[in-house]
Design a protein around this motif. Structure first.
Motif, mmCIF file in Angstrom:
data_model
loop_
_atom_site.group_PDB
_atom_site.id
_atom_site.type_symbol
_atom_site.label_atom_id
_atom_site.label_comp_id
_atom_site.label_asym_id
_atom_site.label_seq_id
_atom_site.Cartn_x
_atom_site.Cartn_y
_atom_site.Cartn_z
ATOM 1 N N TYR A 301 10.202 0.105 81.984
ATOM 2 C CA TYR A 301 9.769 -0.642 80.647
ATOM 3 C C TYR A 301 10.019 -2.023 80.751
ATOM 4 C CZ TYR A 301 10.275 4.161 79.389
ATOM 5 O OH TYR A 301 10.202 5.690 79.525
ATOM 6 N N PRO A 302 9.064 -2.835 80.342
ATOM 7 C CA PRO A 302 9.255 -4.404 80.604
ATOM 8 C C PRO A 302 9.988 -5.043 79.360
ATOM 9 C CG PRO A 302 7.168 -3.856 79.582
ATOM 10 C CD PRO A 302 7.564 -2.470 80.059
ATOM 11 N N LYS A 303 10.888 -5.893 79.783
ATOM 12 C CA LYS A 303 11.558 -6.542 78.714
ATOM 13 C C LYS A 303 10.917 -7.265 77.627
ATOM 14 C CE LYS A 303 15.538 -7.510 81.882
ATOM 15 N NZ LYS A 303 16.340 -8.456 82.311
ATOM 16 N N PHE A 304 9.673 -7.607 77.525
ATOM 17 C CA PHE A 304 8.856 -8.503 76.595
ATOM 18 C C PHE A 304 7.442 -7.439 76.625
ATOM 19 C CE2 PHE A 304 11.597 -11.776 75.814
ATOM 20 C CZ PHE A 304 12.429 -11.981 76.875
ATOM 21 N N CYS A 305 7.135 -7.580 75.336
ATOM 22 C CA CYS A 305 5.675 -6.701 75.137
ATOM 23 C C CYS A 305 4.465 -7.662 75.750
ATOM 24 C CB CYS A 305 5.432 -6.614 73.852
ATOM 25 S SG CYS A 305 3.686 -5.952 73.268
ATOM 26 N N PRO A 306 3.625 -6.996 76.900
ATOM 27 C CA PRO A 306 2.573 -7.816 77.424
ATOM 28 C C PRO A 306 1.525 -8.111 76.565
ATOM 29 C CG PRO A 306 2.482 -5.574 77.950
ATOM 30 C CD PRO A 306 3.695 -5.542 77.342
ATOM 31 N N SER A 307 1.390 -7.812 75.027
ATOM 32 C CA SER A 307 0.395 -8.223 74.321
ATOM 33 C C SER A 307 0.849 -9.328 73.258
ATOM 34 C CB SER A 307 0.134 -6.880 73.385
ATOM 35 O OG SER A 307 -1.134 -7.282 72.705
ATOM 36 N N CYS A 308 1.880 -9.022 72.887
ATOM 37 C CA CYS A 308 2.342 -10.084 71.644
ATOM 38 C C CYS A 308 3.485 -10.799 72.228
ATOM 39 C CB CYS A 308 2.492 -9.563 70.411
ATOM 40 S SG CYS A 308 3.937 -8.340 70.400
ATOM 41 N N GLY A 309 4.448 -10.394 73.275
ATOM 42 C CA GLY A 309 5.316 -11.316 73.620
ATOM 43 C C GLY A 309 6.653 -10.866 72.965
ATOM 44 N N THR A 310 6.809 -10.149 72.209
ATOM 45 C CA THR A 310 7.881 -9.568 71.488
ATOM 46 C C THR A 310 9.015 -8.795 72.350
ATOM 47 O OG1 THR A 310 6.589 -9.313 69.557
ATOM 48 C CG2 THR A 310 8.738 -8.273 69.362
ATOM 49 N N LYS A 311 10.221 -9.249 72.111
ATOM 50 C CA LYS A 311 11.355 -8.571 73.004
ATOM 51 C C LYS A 311 11.367 -7.339 72.760
ATOM 52 C CE LYS A 311 16.080 -9.059 74.427
ATOM 53 N NZ LYS A 311 17.241 -9.633 74.293
ATOM 54 N N THR A 312 11.256 -6.309 73.881
ATOM 55 C CA THR A 312 11.386 -4.911 73.674
ATOM 56 C C THR A 312 12.718 -4.578 73.375
ATOM 57 O OG1 THR A 312 11.455 -4.380 76.022
ATOM 58 C CG2 THR A 312 9.116 -4.609 75.109
ATOM 59 N N SER A 313 12.891 -3.351 72.993
ATOM 60 C CA SER A 313 14.334 -2.519 72.797
ATOM 61 C C SER A 313 14.376 -1.325 73.646
ATOM 62 C CB SER A 313 14.598 -2.427 71.212
ATOM 63 O OG SER A 313 13.497 -1.570 70.794
ATOM 64 N N GLY A 314 13.642 -1.115 74.601
ATOM 65 C CA GLY A 314 13.640 0.039 75.390
ATOM 66 C C GLY A 314 12.967 1.072 74.951
ATOM 67 N N GLY A 315 12.172 0.910 74.001
ATOM 68 C CA GLY A 315 11.298 2.078 73.535
ATOM 69 C C GLY A 315 9.877 2.174 74.414
ATOM 70 N N LYS A 316 9.187 3.313 74.084
ATOM 71 C CA LYS A 316 7.762 3.298 74.887
ATOM 72 C C LYS A 316 6.812 2.429 74.174
ATOM 73 C CE LYS A 316 8.880 8.025 76.349
ATOM 74 N NZ LYS A 316 8.368 9.309 76.345
ATOM 75 N N PHE A 317 6.698 1.721 72.844
ATOM 76 C CA PHE A 317 5.801 1.356 72.253
ATOM 77 C C PHE A 317 6.622 -0.026 71.777
ATOM 78 C CE2 PHE A 317 2.482 4.284 72.449
ATOM 79 C CZ PHE A 317 3.056 5.612 72.421
#
Length: 326
Positions: A301-317
């Motif tokens: 899972y990437p650290k940042f969303c490839p669409s909007c650039g929001t930092k991810t929290s380890g989830g699938k979406f």
């Protein structure tokens, strides 16, 4: 008459008694009328006449020879003392006690060994016990031609057999040439039996034989001690470390000369390197678990969303735009 009988009387006894003698011969004297035989504790008395054994007396005490001894002699039972004549006989006094004798090899015995063409030089020492047990054999082989026989002479005879017997039983029982002491009981028992057989030919019994210790040449003993030290430590690397510590803590490598100082420094660096290697090895052993955790959390899972650039929290979406994270 009583005055003359006292004048001619004598005493048959062990006159020159020594603790180290197996027997002493009373001879070349005429036994007179009125003579007495004295047997002390730990003695036997043997009467000889014309080279023939006449009687053996074992009970201690004082005896009138005419009335208490002669009646029990083989060929002199009817002997009558004259007014001024007696019996020219020999009396052998036997020491009946058991002797304890120290022994030691006079020179090293070369025990056959495949690794050493000349054999392994071994010395030994200990004690043996002996006693005079066969009067007739002793008289025939020893007392007939000697005036006395000491324990030192017995020891000399024992030592004349000992080298060959030690070699025989060490080779037979000594499974480990460098640890003969472990087999000393079996070696001693075998030597005792053979030695008793040889000494019985002269009427002496070997009742016990003991090996106190074996010894090797100095250079061989040093090698044995070194091998034992290495085996106690466990392996060569640990043995070297222990040797380094002993050398530096004992002060044998401090000062003195440049060579000893440099050797101490080299040992210290070697120990430091060994410690670093151990630390590195421990670190490497722990690293794979951390990497696995990191890979499992960040590799999928990437650290940042490839669409909007929001930092991810380890989830699938993505929590901002709902983009599926892969």
């Amino acid at each position: 008459m009583g005055l003359f009988s006292k004048q001619f009387s004598n005493v048959v006894e062990w006159e020159e008694y020594r603790d180290d003698l197996l027997f002493w011969k009373w001879d070349n004297k005429e036994i007179k009328k009125g003579s007495r035989l004295i047997i002390r504790p730990g003695q036997d008395a043997i009467f000889m006449y014309n080279g023939k054994l006449e009687g053996v007396f074992t009970d201690e005490g004082s005896y009138d020879i005419e009335s208490e001894i002669i009646p029990f002699l083989s060929t002199l039972k009817g002997f009558k003392f004259g007014f001024n004549s007696g019996i020219r006989a020999e009396v052998l006094f036997i020491n009946t006690k058991e002797f304890t004798v120290r022994w030691g090899t006079r020179q090293a015995i070369n025990i056959p060994n495949q690794a050493l063409p000349g054999g392994m030089p071994v010395r030994a020492n200990g004690t043996f016990n002996c006693k005079l047990s066969d009067h007739m054999a002793f008289i025939d082989k020893i007392a007939g031609i000697k005036h006395q026989y000491s324990i030192d002479e017995t020891k000399e005879r024992v030592l004349s057999f000992l080298d060959q017997l030690l070699m025989k039983w060490i080779v037979k029982e000594g499974k480990d040439m460098f640890n003969l002491q472990a087999n000393s009981f079996d070696i001693s028992r075998g030597i005792c039996e053979d030695l008793d057989y040889e000494m019985s030919k002269i009427g002496i019994s070997i009742t016990n034989f003991n090996i106190a210790s074996f010894s090797y040449p100095e250079e061989v003993q040093k090698m044995i001690n070194k091998i034992a030290s290495q085996s106690m430590v466990g392996d060569m690397s640990k043995y070297q470390q222990v040797s380094m510590v002993e050398g530096m803590t004992s002060g044998k490598m401090n000062g003195g000369n440049v060579a000893s100082d440099m050797l101490a420094m080299q040992m210290g660096m070697s120990m430091g390197q060994q410690m670093m290697n151990n630390m590195q090895q421990n670190s490497n052993n722990n690293t794979p678990q951390n990497n696995n955790i990191q890979d499992s959390s960040n590799g999928s899972y990437p650290k940042f969303c490839p669409s909007c650039g929001t930092k991810t929290s380890g989830g699938k979406f993505c929590s901002e735009c709902g983009q599926k994270l892969s």
